[in-house]
Design a protein around this motif. Structure first.
Motif: not given
Length: 195
Positions: A124-125, A96-97, A118-120, A169-170
């Motif tokens: 999802v951010i 994840w970034e 950022w879920e890679v 984006v959460h």
């Protein structure tokens, strides 16, 4: 303080085993949570004498002042805040970034959320801001969370527009009490509704 620290079991995980805490901190937190520290403005006698802070000279040496407001301890506040973020980032999955304390690329605001994750490869951010309020009552913890959510709401709205709503984006706020209290709201993130 007990009203907050008794609401979630993780607020007291270190009490019996002392894992991750020094003995001097263990003693301080117990005395602080019971409000029995020997502070100038907390004396129980009728003639209290000088109630100013012994460190900075503030007009009252109270527990909230000593833990969260005494300026000579500002470096400690930053280290406490950064350690919370470090522990959270260490628990994230590999790949994840994560951007810590940086402006969001392409946004005009000067806001620097504590974490943008950022879920890679899902895309999802998560924008997460952390706060460490004085934990004198549950309402104070909720108010601190609401203030952080309000601070970053416009930023997240602009991120959603730039992503053309193709990525989620959460927004969330992580609230940890100054004396180690954890809230249930930290365990149950609420995704922001999409327009």
């Amino acid at each position: 303080m007990i009203a907050v620290s008794s609401r979630h079991p993780d607020s007291n995980h270190w009490v019996s085993g002392g894992v991750g805490i020094r003995f001097c901190d263990w003693r301080f937190i117990h005395r602080a949570r019971l409000n029995v520290l020997s502070l100038n403005a907390a004396r129980r006698r009728a003639a209290r004498g000088d109630i100013r802070c012994r460190v900075c000279g503030h007009q009252e040496e109270t527990l909230p002042h000593v833990v969260n407001l005494c300026l000579p301890h500002a470096d400690g506040w930053t280290r406490r805040h950064d350690e919370i973020i470090r522990l959270l980032v260490a628990e994230l999955p590999q790949g994840w970034e994560v951007r810590i304390n940086q402006r969001v690329h392409g946004d005009e605001s000067l806001l620097r959320p504590d974490m943008v994750i950022w879920e890679v490869p899902r895309g999802v951010i998560h924008v997460i801001d952390t706060t460490v309020p004085f934990e004198n009552r549950p309402e104070a913890m909720a108010a601190a969370k609401a203030k952080k959510m309000e601070k970053c709401a416009a930023l997240v709205d602009r991120m959603r527009v730039r992503c053309a709503y193709e990525m989620e984006v959460h927004l969330d706020a992580l609230v940890v009490g100054a004396l180690g209290s954890w809230t249930w709201e930290n365990d149950t993130p609420r995704p922001a509704p999409h327009p």
